[in-house]
Design a protein around this motif. Structure first.
Motif, PDB file in Angstrom:
ATOM      1  N   LYS A   1       0.828  -1.207   0.000  1.00 55.58           N
ATOM      2  CA  LYS A   1       0.000   0.000   0.000  1.00 55.58           C
ATOM      3  C   LYS A   1       0.859   1.253   0.000  1.00 55.58           C
ATOM      4  O   LYS A   1       0.549   2.240  -0.674  1.00 55.58           O
ATOM      5  CB  LYS A   1      -0.935  -0.012   1.198  1.00 55.58           C
ATOM      6  CG  LYS A   1      -2.029  -1.062   1.130  1.00 55.58           C
ATOM      7  CD  LYS A   1      -2.925  -1.000   2.355  1.00 55.58           C
ATOM      8  CE  LYS A   1      -4.028  -2.052   2.274  1.00 55.58           C
ATOM      9  NZ  LYS A   1      -4.901  -2.031   3.468  1.00 55.58           N
ATOM     10  N   ARG A   2       1.973   1.210   0.780  1.00 48.09           N
ATOM     11  CA  ARG A   2       2.863   2.376   0.822  1.00 48.09           C
ATOM     12  C   ARG A   2       3.471   2.639  -0.554  1.00 48.09           C
ATOM     13  O   ARG A   2       3.522   3.779  -1.025  1.00 48.09           O
ATOM     14  CB  ARG A   2       3.967   2.150   1.851  1.00 48.09           C
ATOM     15  CG  ARG A   2       4.872   3.363   2.064  1.00 48.09           C
ATOM     16  CD  ARG A   2       6.096   2.995   2.876  1.00 48.09           C
ATOM     17  NE  ARG A   2       6.983   2.099   2.125  1.00 48.09           N
ATOM     18  CZ  ARG A   2       7.816   2.524   1.172  1.00 48.09           C
ATOM     19  NH1 ARG A   2       7.883   3.805   0.854  1.00 48.09           N
ATOM     20  NH2 ARG A   2       8.582   1.663   0.536  1.00 48.09           N
TER      21      ARG A   2
ATOM     22  N   ALA B   1       1.380   9.181  -5.762  1.00 49.22           N
ATOM     23  CA  ALA B   1       1.836  10.552  -5.508  1.00 49.22           C
ATOM     24  C   ALA B   1       2.816  11.019  -6.586  1.00 49.22           C
ATOM     25  O   ALA B   1       2.760  12.161  -7.048  1.00 49.22           O
ATOM     26  CB  ALA B   1       2.470  10.634  -4.125  1.00 49.22           C
ATOM     27  N   GLU B   2       3.718  10.103  -6.987  1.00 44.94           N
ATOM     28  CA  GLU B   2       4.661  10.453  -8.043  1.00 44.94           C
ATOM     29  C   GLU B   2       3.949  10.729  -9.365  1.00 44.94           C
ATOM     30  O   GLU B   2       4.282  11.692 -10.078  1.00 44.94           O
ATOM     31  CB  GLU B   2       5.663   9.315  -8.220  1.00 44.94           C
ATOM     32  CG  GLU B   2       6.737   9.591  -9.273  1.00 44.94           C
ATOM     33  CD  GLU B   2       7.693   8.433  -9.432  1.00 44.94           C
ATOM     34  OE1 GLU B   2       8.612   8.545 -10.264  1.00 44.94           O
ATOM     35  OE2 GLU B   2       7.523   7.418  -8.726  1.00 44.94           O
TER      36      GLU B   2
ATOM     37  N   ARG C   1       1.894  14.581 -13.283  1.00 47.66           N
ATOM     38  CA  ARG C   1       0.768  15.209 -13.977  1.00 47.66           C
ATOM     39  C   ARG C   1       0.726  16.708 -13.715  1.00 47.66           C
ATOM     40  O   ARG C   1       0.475  17.501 -14.634  1.00 47.66           O
ATOM     41  CB  ARG C   1      -0.548  14.557 -13.541  1.00 47.66           C
ATOM     42  CG  ARG C   1      -0.813  13.203 -14.179  1.00 47.66           C
ATOM     43  CD  ARG C   1      -2.260  12.788 -13.987  1.00 47.66           C
ATOM     44  NE  ARG C   1      -2.564  12.580 -12.579  1.00 47.66           N
ATOM     45  CZ  ARG C   1      -2.458  11.420 -11.954  1.00 47.66           C
ATOM     46  NH1 ARG C   1      -2.048  10.351 -12.610  1.00 47.66           N
ATOM     47  NH2 ARG C   1      -2.766  11.300 -10.683  1.00 47.66           N
ATOM     48  N   ASN C   2       0.974  17.092 -12.444  1.00 53.85           N
ATOM     49  CA  ASN C   2       0.977  18.525 -12.116  1.00 53.85           C
ATOM     50  C   ASN C   2       2.088  19.258 -12.868  1.00 53.85           C
ATOM     51  O   ASN C   2       1.885  20.376 -13.366  1.00 53.85           O
ATOM     52  CB  ASN C   2       1.149  18.718 -10.607  1.00 53.85           C
ATOM     53  CG  ASN C   2      -0.060  18.232  -9.824  1.00 53.85           C
ATOM     54  OD1 ASN C   2      -1.174  18.184 -10.368  1.00 53.85           O
ATOM     55  ND2 ASN C   2       0.127  17.862  -8.570  1.00 53.85           N
ATOM     56  N   LYS C   3       3.277  18.613 -12.943  1.00 59.59           N
ATOM     57  CA  LYS C   3       4.367  19.236 -13.684  1.00 59.59           C
ATOM     58  C   LYS C   3       4.015  19.373 -15.160  1.00 59.59           C
ATOM     59  O   LYS C   3       4.312  20.401 -15.781  1.00 59.59           O
ATOM     60  CB  LYS C   3       5.639  18.399 -13.522  1.00 59.59           C
ATOM     61  CG  LYS C   3       6.267  18.483 -12.141  1.00 59.59           C
ATOM     62  CD  LYS C   3       7.535  17.649 -12.075  1.00 59.59           C
ATOM     63  CE  LYS C   3       8.181  17.751 -10.707  1.00 59.59           C
ATOM     64  NZ  LYS C   3       9.416  16.909 -10.608  1.00 59.59           N
ATOM     65  N   ALA C   4       3.388  18.345 -15.684  1.00 58.48           N
ATOM     66  CA  ALA C   4       2.979  18.408 -17.092  1.00 58.48           C
ATOM     67  C   ALA C   4       1.956  19.509 -17.307  1.00 58.48           C
ATOM     68  O   ALA C   4       2.018  20.248 -18.294  1.00 58.48           O
ATOM     69  CB  ALA C   4       2.419  17.061 -17.533  1.00 58.48           C
ATOM     70  N   ASP C   5       1.012  19.632 -16.352  1.00 58.22           N
ATOM     71  CA  ASP C   5       0.008  20.698 -16.463  1.00 58.22           C
ATOM     72  C   ASP C   5       0.660  22.073 -16.373  1.00 58.22           C
ATOM     73  O   ASP C   5       0.288  23.001 -17.117  1.00 58.22           O
ATOM     74  CB  ASP C   5      -1.037  20.552 -15.360  1.00 58.22           C
ATOM     75  CG  ASP C   5      -1.906  19.310 -15.547  1.00 58.22           C
ATOM     76  OD1 ASP C   5      -1.937  18.797 -16.684  1.00 58.22           O
ATOM     77  OD2 ASP C   5      -2.520  18.862 -14.563  1.00 58.22           O
TER      78      ASP C   5
END
Length: 268
Positions: free
Chosen positions: A188-189, A196-197, A202-206
């Motif tokens: 699970k970890r 999270a990665e 995705r955030n960096k791509a956005d």
């Protein structure tokens, strides 16, 4: 398909019967022995992970006279050999306590599946139930085989089908065994860390896409400003030319008036 008894004779096709009597006495089948003590007959056929489908033909022959209980015959059309069935099992119907000639009995056709610590995949491509005498049926084996090739050989959902081999048995058992609470917590970890990665990526791509869009908007704004400035310069030049033309026309008119005045004075 899984070699439970480690005799290395799998994949195997087994003919097993079930009846109301077995249900009443609570009959238990020997899974760990690959049903060897429960079968009417069996044969080894390499049908696992084949490109073409395997066809099983189960025939019930009605009794032909006194003392004849009828028979059950199981033949197999091996992968890549449609129309060429080979015998797997032939037994008397009495061995399965089946009354084939009894029209008051009802029989059913069904499919069931079970898996243990290892998982496997079996696709039922088609089922046909027919009378025996002069019976014919159509089945598009070419289309089924092509579909099977695509499923077995081509990528599906970004992953290749999991293929079982005895050489990988230890690895597969380790993969599919029940995990300890510590291992589940670690899994699970790792899954949370991976999620999270992926979210961060995705955030960096956005952010990158937003930055590129902002740059495009800035360049478009600069081009619009340049076009506006050029338009203003063009308008200013046009106004200057018009003013020069108007001034020239006024000067010409004044010169003509002066010439006329001089001519009149001379005449006087």
């Amino acid at each position: 398909t899984y070699d439970n008894d480690a005799n290395r004779d799998n994949p195997v096709i087994s003919l097993i019967y079930n009846s109301e009597r077995d249900k009443s006495v609570g009959r238990q089948l020997g899974v760990t022995e690959d049903y060897k003590n429960d079968v009417l007959g069996r044969c080894t056929v390499d049908f696992r992970n084949q490109a073409d489908v395997t066809v099983l033909i189960l025939k019930y022959r009605a009794p032909q006279g006194l003392g004849d209980a009828g028979s059950i015959e199981l033949t197999v059309e091996k992968p890549g050999r449609p129309g060429a069935p080979t015998n797997c099992v032939t037994v008397s119907a009495s061995q399965a306590t089946l009354s084939i000639g009894d029209r008051n009995k009802r029989y059913y056709v069904g499919a069931t599946a079970e898996t243990g610590g290892m998982s496997d995949n079996h696709d039922v491509a088609f089922v046909a139930v027919l009378p025996m005498a002069g019976a014919e049926h159509e089945r598009d084996l070419d289309a089924l085989n092509q579909e099977e090739r695509e499923l077995r050989g081509e990528e599906r959902s970004g992953e290749r089908l999991h293929r079982y081999t005895h050489r990988k048995e230890k690895e597969d058992r380790e993969y599919w065994r029940a995990k300890t609470p510590e291992e589940e917590a670690e899994a699970k970890r790792l899954a949370a860390a991976k999620a999270a990665e992926e979210e961060e990526n995705r955030n960096k791509a956005d952010e990158g896409m937003r930055a590129r869009q902002e740059e495009i908007n800035r360049l478009n704004e600069e081009r619009n400003q340049q076009r506006e400035q050029e338009r203003q310069r063009s308008d200013s030049m046009s106004q200057g030319l018009q003013q020069a033309e108007d001034s020239y026309s006024q000067d010409q008119a004044q010169d003509q008036d002066q010439d006329q005045d001089q001519q009149q004075q001379q005449q006087q």
